[in-house]
Design an enzyme around this catalytic site. Structure first.
Site, mmCIF file in Angstrom:
data_model
loop_
_atom_site.group_PDB
_atom_site.id
_atom_site.type_symbol
_atom_site.label_atom_id
_atom_site.label_comp_id
_atom_site.label_asym_id
_atom_site.label_seq_id
_atom_site.Cartn_x
_atom_site.Cartn_y
_atom_site.Cartn_z
ATOM 1 N N LYS A 186 0.802 -1.200 0.000
ATOM 2 C CA LYS A 186 0.000 0.000 0.000
ATOM 3 C C LYS A 186 0.843 1.261 0.000
ATOM 4 C CE LYS A 186 -3.179 -2.271 3.147
ATOM 5 N NZ LYS A 186 -3.670 -2.238 4.548
ATOM 6 N N GLY A 187 2.089 1.140 0.439
ATOM 7 C CA GLY A 187 2.899 2.321 0.750
ATOM 8 C C GLY A 187 3.005 3.355 -0.353
ATOM 9 N N GLU A 208 7.860 2.650 -5.933
ATOM 10 C CA GLU A 208 7.915 2.209 -4.533
ATOM 11 C C GLU A 208 8.016 3.419 -3.613
ATOM 12 O OE1 GLU A 208 7.217 0.298 -2.291
ATOM 13 O OE2 GLU A 208 8.548 -1.416 -2.079
ATOM 14 N N ASP A 209 7.540 3.244 -2.400
ATOM 15 C CA ASP A 209 7.647 4.330 -1.421
ATOM 16 C C ASP A 209 9.076 4.460 -0.902
ATOM 17 O OD1 ASP A 209 7.497 1.842 -0.132
ATOM 18 O OD2 ASP A 209 6.038 2.475 1.368
ATOM 19 N N ASP A 244 14.915 0.153 1.472
ATOM 20 C CA ASP A 244 15.594 0.095 2.768
ATOM 21 C C ASP A 244 16.695 -0.978 2.654
ATOM 22 O OD1 ASP A 244 16.133 0.187 5.463
ATOM 23 O OD2 ASP A 244 14.144 -0.350 6.149
ATOM 24 N N LYS A 285 16.962 4.719 1.756
ATOM 25 C CA LYS A 285 17.682 4.628 3.038
ATOM 26 C C LYS A 285 18.925 3.770 2.799
ATOM 27 C CE LYS A 285 14.399 3.948 6.531
ATOM 28 N NZ LYS A 285 13.763 3.043 7.537
ATOM 29 N N PHE A 306 12.927 5.527 11.115
ATOM 30 C CA PHE A 306 11.657 4.996 10.660
ATOM 31 C C PHE A 306 10.732 6.149 10.293
ATOM 32 C CE2 PHE A 306 7.754 2.597 10.516
ATOM 33 C CZ PHE A 306 8.192 1.470 9.870
ATOM 34 N N VAL A 307 10.241 6.128 9.065
ATOM 35 C CA VAL A 307 9.440 7.254 8.577
ATOM 36 C C VAL A 307 8.001 6.844 8.292
ATOM 37 C CG1 VAL A 307 11.439 8.433 7.592
ATOM 38 C CG2 VAL A 307 10.113 6.878 6.160
ATOM 39 N N ARG A 362 -0.713 6.862 7.498
ATOM 40 C CA ARG A 362 -0.655 6.964 6.031
ATOM 41 C C ARG A 362 -1.268 8.268 5.529
ATOM 42 N NH1 ARG A 362 0.762 1.873 3.947
ATOM 43 N NH2 ARG A 362 -0.063 0.084 5.071
HETATM 44 P P1 XMP Z 1 13.225 -3.288 2.110
HETATM 45 O O1 XMP Z 1 13.943 -3.460 3.419
HETATM 46 O O2 XMP Z 1 12.730 -4.590 1.565
HETATM 47 O O3 XMP Z 1 11.988 -2.439 2.557
HETATM 48 O O4 XMP Z 1 14.004 -2.450 1.131
HETATM 49 C C1 XMP Z 1 11.032 -2.032 1.721
HETATM 50 C C2 XMP Z 1 9.727 -1.950 2.447
HETATM 51 O O5 XMP Z 1 9.879 -1.912 3.883
HETATM 52 C C3 XMP Z 1 9.053 -0.954 4.441
HETATM 53 N N1 XMP Z 1 9.858 0.081 5.109
HETATM 54 C C4 XMP Z 1 9.360 1.067 5.825
HETATM 55 N N2 XMP Z 1 8.095 1.359 6.133
HETATM 56 N N3 XMP Z 1 8.821 3.245 7.350
HETATM 57 C C5 XMP Z 1 7.829 2.452 6.897
HETATM 58 O O6 XMP Z 1 6.684 2.734 7.187
HETATM 59 C C6 XMP Z 1 10.128 3.002 7.087
HETATM 60 O O7 XMP Z 1 11.005 3.750 7.534
HETATM 61 C C7 XMP Z 1 10.403 1.850 6.294
HETATM 62 N N4 XMP Z 1 11.552 1.306 5.833
HETATM 63 C C8 XMP Z 1 11.179 0.221 5.110
HETATM 64 C C9 XMP Z 1 8.276 -0.369 3.290
HETATM 65 O O8 XMP Z 1 7.029 -1.020 3.224
HETATM 66 C C10 XMP Z 1 9.063 -0.672 2.081
HETATM 67 O O9 XMP Z 1 8.266 -0.848 0.923
HETATM 68 MG MG MG Z 2 6.131 -0.662 0.753
#
Ligand code: XMP
Ligand code: MG
Length: 197
Positions: free
Chosen positions: A63-64, A119-120, A123, A151, A172-173, A185
């Protein structure tokens, strides 16, 4: 800096998250609605320029990325197709396990199409790596990724991101579609939270 700025919808009350929503607290605003809107315009201009008359399929990741995708399609202002995938990763609210589950796949085939994955946040990179491999296996004409937030400090796998909005520190955002345990959200800005763990 105020939490809301002049880009909010006029009907939206100028107040922060309801106290008592959660013990999780907004610590500080990273990007205001105005700063995000400017960045979306900047990304859209680059993407428009790069694709010119190659028709695009945008694949938003739910959903992000739902808010980012909605704003980006309007900023692009060119005919394109929009599809969505929904994925979830097993793990705690703030930690990706790396095991990704597809909750909703594409509605239409992307074979021979120019695909832009939206993508949002990237990480560890595990989600984007998985999604890129999943889409690439369907033989699109091209595949690129556009991510609002990067990140880099927590990256575990090397994965290309052709369009990055903002690079952020390891915090964490939430907001602008991004949640903490399904909350926040709705915020028009992006902020850091202190998780209540
Ligand atoms: P990865 O670690 O797979 O992460 O690159 C991607 C997904 O992890 C979630 N994510 C976050 N969600 N605040 C959030 O609300 C954050 O700081 C955060 N860091 C990672 C997110 O769903 C992303 O698509
Ligand atoms: Mg996401």
């Amino acid at each position: 800096m105020t939490l809301y700025d002049d880009t909010r919808h006029p009907s939206q009350p100028a107040q922060g998250p309801a106290p008592g929503d959660s013990e999780t607290r907004i610590e500080r605003v990273l990007f205001t609605a105005r700063e995000i809107a400017d960045k979306v315009e900047e990304l859209a201009a680059r993407i428009r320029d790069d694709y010119r008359d190659r028709p695009l399929v945008l694949v938003g990741i739910l959903k992000g990325a739902f808010v980012f995708t909605a704003d980006l399609v309007r900023a692009l202002g060119v005919p394109l197709r929009v599809d969505f995938m929904a994925v979830s990763s097993y793990g705690s609210a703030t930690q990706t396990s790396g095991i990704i589950r597809i909750l909703k796949d594409l509605d239409r085939p992307i074979r021979d199409q120019h695909v832009l994955l939206i993508e949002d946040i990237v990480d560890t990179g595990l989600t984007l790596r998985y999604l890129r491999d999943h889409l690439q296996a369907q033989a699109p004409a091209s595949l690129r990724a556009c991510v609002l937030l990067d990140k880099p400090e927590r990256r575990q796998v090397d994965v290309p991101v052709e369009y990055v909005g903002f690079t952020i520190p390891d915090e964490f955002v939430v907001g602008y579609g991004i949640d903490y345990a399904e909350q926040f959200r709705y915020l028009p800005y992006i902020a850091c939270v202190r998780p209540d763990r």
